[in-house]
Design a protein around this motif. Structure first.
Motif, PDB file in Angstrom:
ATOM      1  N   LEU A 171     -85.572 -47.731  71.773  1.00  0.00           N
ATOM      2  CA  LEU A 171     -85.209 -46.377  72.203  1.00  0.00           C
ATOM      3  C   LEU A 171     -85.404 -45.326  71.113  1.00  0.00           C
ATOM      4  O   LEU A 171     -85.215 -44.135  71.365  1.00  0.00           O
ATOM      5  N   GLY A 172     -85.753 -45.748  69.901  1.00  0.00           N
ATOM      6  CA  GLY A 172     -86.134 -44.788  68.881  1.00  0.00           C
ATOM      7  C   GLY A 172     -85.005 -44.179  68.080  1.00  0.00           C
ATOM      8  O   GLY A 172     -85.202 -43.185  67.370  1.00  0.00           O
ATOM      9  N   PHE A 173     -83.813 -44.736  68.174  1.00  0.00           N
ATOM     10  CA  PHE A 173     -82.727 -44.268  67.320  1.00  0.00           C
ATOM     11  C   PHE A 173     -83.059 -44.539  65.857  1.00  0.00           C
ATOM     12  O   PHE A 173     -83.901 -45.380  65.538  1.00  0.00           O
ATOM     13  N   LYS A 174     -82.365 -43.844  64.961  1.00  0.00           N
ATOM     14  CA  LYS A 174     -82.501 -44.089  63.530  1.00  0.00           C
ATOM     15  C   LYS A 174     -81.181 -44.581  62.961  1.00  0.00           C
ATOM     16  O   LYS A 174     -80.104 -44.181  63.399  1.00  0.00           O
ATOM     17  N   SER A 184     -72.726 -50.654  62.440  1.00  0.00           N
ATOM     18  CA  SER A 184     -74.006 -49.956  62.370  1.00  0.00           C
ATOM     19  C   SER A 184     -73.827 -48.575  62.979  1.00  0.00           C
ATOM     20  O   SER A 184     -73.254 -48.436  64.068  1.00  0.00           O
ATOM     21  N   PHE A 185     -74.340 -47.552  62.260  1.00  0.00           N
ATOM     22  CA  PHE A 185     -74.232 -46.168  62.706  1.00  0.00           C
ATOM     23  C   PHE A 185     -75.640 -45.652  62.994  1.00  0.00           C
ATOM     24  O   PHE A 185     -76.486 -45.614  62.093  1.00  0.00           O
ATOM     25  N   SER A 189     -79.883 -37.544  67.169  1.00  0.00           N
ATOM     26  CA  SER A 189     -79.822 -36.094  67.004  1.00  0.00           C
ATOM     27  C   SER A 189     -79.642 -35.833  65.516  1.00  0.00           C
ATOM     28  O   SER A 189     -79.842 -36.725  64.700  1.00  0.00           O
ATOM     29  N   THR A 190     -79.237 -34.628  65.145  1.00  0.00           N
ATOM     30  CA  THR A 190     -78.997 -34.340  63.732  1.00  0.00           C
ATOM     31  C   THR A 190     -77.613 -34.788  63.268  1.00  0.00           C
ATOM     32  O   THR A 190     -77.330 -34.746  62.069  1.00  0.00           O
ATOM     33  N   ASP A 191     -76.734 -35.195  64.168  1.00  0.00           N
ATOM     34  CA  ASP A 191     -75.450 -35.763  63.752  1.00  0.00           C
ATOM     35  C   ASP A 191     -75.667 -37.081  63.018  1.00  0.00           C
ATOM     36  O   ASP A 191     -76.608 -37.831  63.326  1.00  0.00           O
ATOM     37  N   HIS A 192     -74.782 -37.383  62.082  1.00  0.00           N
ATOM     38  CA  HIS A 192     -74.873 -38.649  61.351  1.00  0.00           C
ATOM     39  C   HIS A 192     -74.936 -39.830  62.294  1.00  0.00           C
ATOM     40  O   HIS A 192     -75.696 -40.776  62.060  1.00  0.00           O
ATOM     41  N   HIS A 193     -74.148 -39.811  63.341  1.00  0.00           N
ATOM     42  CA  HIS A 193     -74.243 -40.872  64.349  1.00  0.00           C
ATOM     43  C   HIS A 193     -73.854 -40.347  65.723  1.00  0.00           C
ATOM     44  O   HIS A 193     -72.981 -39.504  65.856  1.00  0.00           O
ATOM     45  N   TRP A 272     -83.387 -38.922  54.153  1.00  0.00           N
ATOM     46  CA  TRP A 272     -82.116 -39.648  54.233  1.00  0.00           C
ATOM     47  C   TRP A 272     -82.401 -41.143  54.206  1.00  0.00           C
ATOM     48  O   TRP A 272     -83.200 -41.646  55.002  1.00  0.00           O
ATOM     49  N   GLU A 273     -81.734 -41.846  53.319  1.00  0.00           N
ATOM     50  CA  GLU A 273     -81.879 -43.296  53.249  1.00  0.00           C
ATOM     51  C   GLU A 273     -80.582 -43.954  53.703  1.00  0.00           C
ATOM     52  O   GLU A 273     -79.511 -43.639  53.172  1.00  0.00           O
ATOM     53  N   PRO A 274     -80.631 -44.848  54.683  1.00  0.00           N
ATOM     54  CA  PRO A 274     -79.420 -45.567  55.085  1.00  0.00           C
ATOM     55  C   PRO A 274     -78.819 -46.308  53.897  1.00  0.00           C
ATOM     56  O   PRO A 274     -79.539 -46.834  53.046  1.00  0.00           O
ATOM     57  N   ARG A 275     -77.517 -46.337  53.849  1.00  0.00           N
ATOM     58  CA  ARG A 275     -76.805 -46.993  52.758  1.00  0.00           C
ATOM     59  C   ARG A 275     -76.001 -48.158  53.311  1.00  0.00           C
ATOM     60  O   ARG A 275     -75.411 -48.058  54.391  1.00  0.00           O
TER      61      ARG A 275
END
Length: 302
Positions: A171-174, A184-185, A189-193, A272-275
């Motif tokens: 579905l293309g989420f990040k 997992s978050f 959209s532009t919201d963090h999650h 933005w890099e996932p941590r």
């Protein structure tokens, strides 16, 4: 991202009228268009909740936006992944693409854009050596919170990694951040999650979260709900992951509704890099002690 936002979520509950009373006190407004369900909305339609009658509380479905050509992109991605489209439940909105995720949660992808909300004036907070609010009192003059929009939902899952692979790969989420093996978050959209998954023995619905206009509104919302006889659950505090200030209220069936303010914003082109976070930061960086049942999945297995 083919999916561009969260539109609504729907719950089955034993008493929709009681649920509607809770969410009206929380700040949502009754609205038309629910069909077999009671419909409530945040702001001017910026995120909705549908309440269906059912024997126990559980997720009925969740709906995401895929406007314009993104809708066809979702359909093509499902076909490539071998994920079948299914018929919508007869009581649900008869629109868009319907499918099941790896936990058998019912997902609706709709060819529409999320409702945008109007920008509000920047808040004036006085601090050391910097006092933009001068000659004016800072005490809030309102008594309750009025959610502007639905921001995110959090589900329990036996396998956060599998859920993450499906929502990102199909579905293309990040991915925004993780607590490896536990949380997992994900964002669309532009919201963090907009969607998060927490490890549990079985699937379940944990909470939905609504944006309000200030730190004061988070706190005043919690006080208002307490005055109406509802049970505060946890807050006020600040999450480490996502950074948002929070206050959770316990709904009539043991899950939660959250007020939030000041969440991390991640534009699509941001570097933005996932941590991978340590477990000690999974829930908060400050606030009251976590209630013992906050991370308990109260839905029956199966």
């Amino acid at each position: 991202m083919a999916v561009k936002g969260l539109i609504h979520y729907a719950l089955e509950v034993p008493d929709p009228a009681k649920g509607a009373a809770f969410y009206r006190d929380f700040g949502l407004a009754a609205a038309d268009g629910g069909g077999a369900a009671l419909r409530l909305e945040a702001g001017r339609g910026a995120g909705a909740l549908l309440l269906y009658a059912g024997p126990t509380k559980r997720l009925h479905h969740v709906a995401f936006a895929a406007p314009g050509e993104n809708f066809a992109a979702v359909r093509a991605a499902l076909k490539r992944a071998g994920v079948p489209e299914i018929e919508p439940p007869k009581e649900a909105p008869q629109t868009g693409i319907w499918l099941r995720d790896p936990d058998e949660n019912l997902v609706n992808i709709r060819q529409e854009a999320p409702v945008a909300i109007a920008a509000e004036a920047a808040l004036a907070y006085n601090g050391p050596g910097n006092a933009p609010r001068q000659g004016a009192r800072g005490m809030p003059t309102f008594e309750r919170a009025l959610p502007r929009r639905l921001g995110h939902v959090l589900f329990f899952t036996p396998d956060p990694q599998a859920a993450e692979r499906f929502y990102t790969g199909v579905l293309g989420f990040k991915v925004s951040d993780r607590v490896p093996g536990l949380l997992s978050f994900l964002r669309c959209s532009t919201d963090h999650h907009n969607l998060a998954f927490a490890k549990s023995s079985h699937r379940g619905f944990h909470h939905a979260s609504y944006e309000v206009g200030s730190f004061d509104e988070v706190g005043m919302g919690g006080m208002w709900m307490r005055a109406q006889g509802w049970e505060p659950a946890w807050g006020m505090g600040r999450h480490a992951i996502g950074s948002n200030v929070f206050y959770y209220i316990r709904d009539p069936w043991g899950s939660f509704a959250e007020y939030f303010h000041d969440i991390d914003c991640i534009p699509e082109d941001a570097a933005w890099e996932p941590r991978d976070w340590e477990a000690k930061y999974a829930l908060y960086c400050w606030g009251p002690d976590v209630p013992p049942d906050f991370i308990e999945n109260k839905e029956a297995a199966g």
